[in-house]
Write an enzyme that holds these catalytic residues in place. Structure first.
Site, PDB file in Angstrom:
ATOM      1  N   SER A 168       0.802  -1.368   0.041  1.00 25.72           N
ATOM      2  CA  SER A 168       0.071   0.035   0.107  1.00 25.72           C
ATOM      3  C   SER A 168       0.901   1.173  -0.031  1.00 25.72           C
ATOM      4  O   SER A 168       2.128   1.236   0.582  1.00 25.72           O
ATOM      5  CB  SER A 168      -0.943   0.014   1.167  1.00 25.72           C
ATOM      6  OG  SER A 168      -1.617   1.372   1.571  1.00 25.72           O
ATOM      7  N   TYR A 222      -2.189  -0.590  10.969  1.00 28.69           N
ATOM      8  CA  TYR A 222      -2.316  -1.190   9.615  1.00 28.69           C
ATOM      9  C   TYR A 222      -0.756  -0.677   8.782  1.00 28.69           C
ATOM     10  O   TYR A 222      -0.303  -1.604   8.270  1.00 28.69           O
ATOM     11  CB  TYR A 222      -3.702  -0.540   8.910  1.00 28.69           C
ATOM     12  CG  TYR A 222      -3.658  -0.716   7.429  1.00 28.69           C
ATOM     13  CD1 TYR A 222      -3.702  -1.875   7.002  1.00 28.69           C
ATOM     14  CD2 TYR A 222      -3.161   0.215   6.647  1.00 28.69           C
ATOM     15  CE1 TYR A 222      -3.813  -1.915   5.474  1.00 28.69           C
ATOM     16  CE2 TYR A 222      -3.283   0.295   5.273  1.00 28.69           C
ATOM     17  CZ  TYR A 222      -3.637  -1.003   4.642  1.00 28.69           C
ATOM     18  OH  TYR A 222      -3.424  -1.369   3.478  1.00 28.69           O
TER      19      TYR A 222
END
Length: 272
Positions: free
Chosen positions: A132, A145
């Site tokens: 990501s 995260y």
């Protein structure tokens, strides 16, 4: 024909990647999910179905063994399974954080371990890890995260150097905001104490996420990532990293150029 194993194909990026790659005549694609009933419709694209839970050792071992029984080895592994567990560092439920790491990090690492012996025997292979832009920069409320994606980046960088002598390539795909169920799941996990010290921050993060995911100039479709995964899988010389969306590229380079304090200042304005 190359065999491609993709994790987490029941929705979003994984589903789009499985559908796109399965239509190629040079690939045999294995779409996986915890329950194959969730991906039965992918059979229409030509994909093969396998049950696979990346948090279960027996499930991972069985899936890899079945592909190797049929084809000799897994030629391409796309580690896509993952989700976002959001919340302030102090208030986040640490058991939920552990479960996130089991999927995002340890499942990815263990499945990689399982396919590598077959790739080494064949003298070829490719591993594509879905990270990501959140593996290159950090927003408040998403620390755990982001930590899982920073781990994916570190594992991938080390692995790429370790396995290259065996003819194995490793690439990282770094999507920005993608219109999947990710934003909703992340928003639901924020869950701070409504009377606690972080309630203002949580509300600001929730508003920003909702607004950003709804903006077509910032958030792309899963197929935009699937196209990039296809390039990483099929390119003669794949890149080490692929950033997906212009907004993600701008943010990653802004963080790199400005440094930590300046980026923190931008975040304070955005999440005030």
């Amino acid at each position: 024909m190359k065999t491609v194993l993709i994790t987490g194909t029941s929705s979003g990026i994984g589903r789009a990647a499985a559908a796109r790659l399965a239509r190629r005549p040079d690939l045999t694609v294995y779409a996986t999910a915890r329950k194959t009933a969730a991906i039965e419709d992918l059979a229409a694209t030509g994909a093969q179905m396998l049950p696979l839970d990346v948090t279960d050792e027996a499930s991972m071992t069985a899936a890899v063994a079945e592909i190797e029984r049929r084809h000799g080895q897994v030629d391409v592994l796309v580690n896509n399974a993952g989700y976002g567990e959001y919340g302030p560092i102090e208030e986040a439920d640490i058991d939920r954080v552990r479960r996130q790491f089991e999927t995002n990090v340890f499942g990815l690492a263990r499945l990689t371990q399982l396919v590598l012996p077959g790739m080494r025997r064949a003298g070829r292979g490719r591993i594509v890890n879905i990270s990501s832009m959140g593996g290159r920069l950090v927003f408040p409320g998403g620390g755990y995260y982001h930590a899982s994606k920073y781990a994916v980046e570190a594992i991938s960088d080390a692995l790429r150097q370790e396995v290259r002598p065996f003819g194995i390539e490793v690439s990282i795909v770094e999507p920005g905001l993608i219109r999947t169920g990710f934003g909703a799941v992340a928003g639901e996990s924020l869950g701070a104490n409504p009377s606690g010290p972080y309630r203002g921050l949580v509300a600001a993060v929730d508003r920003a996420m909702t607004k950003s995911y709804a903006n077509p100039a910032l958030a792309a479709t899963p197929d935009a990532v699937a196209k990039v995964i296809e390039r990483a899988v099929t390119a003669r010389r794949p890149h080490t990293r692929y950033i997906v969306t212009g907004a993600a590229r701008a943010l990653v380079h802004t963080r790199r150029l400005l440094g930590g304090r300046a980026f923190d200042a931008i975040n304070r304005v955005q999440f005030r």
